[in-house]
Design a protein around this motif. Structure first.
Motif, PDB file in Angstrom:
ATOM      1  N   SER A  22       1.002   0.517   0.356  1.00  0.00           N
ATOM      2  CA  SER A  22      -0.171   0.623  -0.521  1.00  0.00           C
ATOM      3  C   SER A  22      -1.453   0.520   0.314  1.00  0.00           C
ATOM      4  O   SER A  22      -1.405   0.228   1.507  1.00  0.00           O
ATOM      5  N   THR A  66      -6.357  -7.081   4.332  1.00  0.00           N
ATOM      6  CA  THR A  66      -4.963  -7.416   4.046  1.00  0.00           C
ATOM      7  C   THR A  66      -4.222  -6.115   3.803  1.00  0.00           C
ATOM      8  O   THR A  66      -4.665  -5.274   3.014  1.00  0.00           O
ATOM      9  N   SER A  67      -3.102  -5.978   4.477  1.00  0.00           N
ATOM     10  CA  SER A  67      -2.368  -4.720   4.442  1.00  0.00           C
ATOM     11  C   SER A  67      -0.992  -4.949   3.808  1.00  0.00           C
ATOM     12  O   SER A  67      -0.223  -5.762   4.288  1.00  0.00           O
ATOM     13  N   ASN A  68      -0.729  -4.253   2.728  1.00  0.00           N
ATOM     14  CA  ASN A  68       0.570  -4.330   2.083  1.00  0.00           C
ATOM     15  C   ASN A  68       1.344  -3.045   2.316  1.00  0.00           C
ATOM     16  O   ASN A  68       0.783  -1.951   2.192  1.00  0.00           O
ATOM     17  N   GLU A  69       2.610  -3.184   2.637  1.00  0.00           N
ATOM     18  CA  GLU A  69       3.445  -2.035   2.939  1.00  0.00           C
ATOM     19  C   GLU A  69       3.468  -1.052   1.777  1.00  0.00           C
ATOM     20  O   GLU A  69       3.706  -1.436   0.629  1.00  0.00           O
ATOM     21  N   SER A  93       2.068  -2.034  11.198  1.00  0.00           N
ATOM     22  CA  SER A  93       0.753  -1.765  10.629  1.00  0.00           C
ATOM     23  C   SER A  93      -0.152  -1.326  11.773  1.00  0.00           C
ATOM     24  O   SER A  93      -0.022  -1.827  12.897  1.00  0.00           O
ATOM     25  N   ASN A 133      -3.781 -11.376  -3.889  1.00  0.00           N
ATOM     26  CA  ASN A 133      -3.502 -11.376  -2.458  1.00  0.00           C
ATOM     27  C   ASN A 133      -3.816 -12.754  -1.903  1.00  0.00           C
ATOM     28  O   ASN A 133      -4.890 -13.284  -2.129  1.00  0.00           O
ATOM     29  N   THR A 143       6.091  -7.781   4.542  1.00  0.00           N
ATOM     30  CA  THR A 143       5.528  -7.014   3.432  1.00  0.00           C
ATOM     31  C   THR A 143       4.006  -7.027   3.483  1.00  0.00           C
ATOM     32  O   THR A 143       3.362  -6.111   2.986  1.00  0.00           O
ATOM     33  N   THR A 144       3.467  -8.059   4.087  1.00  0.00           N
ATOM     34  CA  THR A 144       2.011  -8.177   4.182  1.00  0.00           C
ATOM     35  C   THR A 144       1.603  -8.480   5.618  1.00  0.00           C
ATOM     36  O   THR A 144       2.184  -9.356   6.259  1.00  0.00           O
ATOM     37  N   HIS A 176      -0.174   0.750   6.755  1.00  0.00           N
ATOM     38  CA  HIS A 176       1.008  -0.129   6.801  1.00  0.00           C
ATOM     39  C   HIS A 176       2.185   0.701   6.315  1.00  0.00           C
ATOM     40  O   HIS A 176       2.611   0.602   5.171  1.00  0.00           O
TER      41      HIS A 176
END
Lengths: 114, 117
Positions: free
Chosen positions: B54, B49-52, B77, A99, B31-32, B71
């Motif tokens: 997950s 941190t946010s992922n679409e 989000s 990340n 996506t993030t 997200h």
């Protein structure tokens, strides 16, 4: 040791002069570098990004990067009172988990004196 | 391009209640997304941190059960502060990446000022 260091200021510059803002970073693996401007009570606004050594110019702004010295700077030419803000230096480096992460300095408060 | 919105812009809630903050990318797919917190006269601190699609990745010291991040789509989000306390009063800012415009640049929303009484 802080990962991204900036002089907190305040930095006072006369209107029309050049404002010079500096930033150093500790991680040699850092790949991308950004300058954000943040007015009081507002969120940061991206003003410059730089990825390779040398200078990058955009209007009155010039970003300078020296990876060997781990140093980034921002020059503001013909400073205007509207440039008075806090300038945040941000550095991207990948984490072990894949990340990306931006690490911000504490910011330099710039005041342009009319 | 690369516009990010947040809602609400400010909120006051009572201690013990929950507050949801929305972050939307208006003209691109993100996506993030990232959630930051900023206390007065301090710099931005990344919370997660946010992922679409997950689970979010939280920074050290940030309580996952207290700050719930979802997200659910490429443009939205949400951050829910559960059982808020006065010490959670802060300026919460989201940001998003547009991978088509740039791999690394983050664009910030206008922020949400939370006051817990």
């Amino acid at each position: 040791q802080k990962e991204v260091e900036q002089n907190s200021g305040p930095l006072s510059v006369p209107e029309g002069a050049i404002a010079s803002l500096n930033c150093t970073y500790s991680d040699r693996g850092s790949q991308s570098f950004f300058w954000y401007r943040q007015y009081s009570g507002k969120s940061p606004e991206l003003i410059m990004s730089i990825y390779s050594n040398g200078d990058k110019e955009d209007g009155r702004f010039t970003a300078q990067l020296n990876k060997a010295s781990q140093y980034v700077s921002l020059l503001i030419r013909d400073s205007q009172p509207s440039d008075s803000a806090t300038y945040l230096c941000a550095v991207y480096h990948p984490t072990n988990f894949g990340n990306e992460k931006l690490t911000f300095g504490t910011g330099t408060r710039l005041t342009i004196i009319p | 391009g690369a516009v990010v919105s947040q809602h609400p812009s400010w909120v006051i809630c009572k201690s013990g209640t929950s507050v949801k903050i929305e972050c939307r990318s208006l003209d691109f797919q993100a996506t993030t997304m990232f959630w930051y917190r900023q206390f007065p006269k301090q710099s931005l601190m990344l919370m997660a941190t946010s992922n679409e699609g997950s689970k979010a990745t939280y920074e050290q010291g940030v309580e996952k059960d207290k700050f719930l991040i979802n997200h659910a789509s490429l443009t939205l989000s949400t951050l829910t502060v559960t059982s808020a306390h006065p010490e959670d009063s802060s300026f919460y800012i989201c940001s998003a990446r547009d991978v088509i415009l740039s791999a690394y640049e983050q664009y910030f929303g206008p922020g949400t000022r939370l006051t817990v009484t």
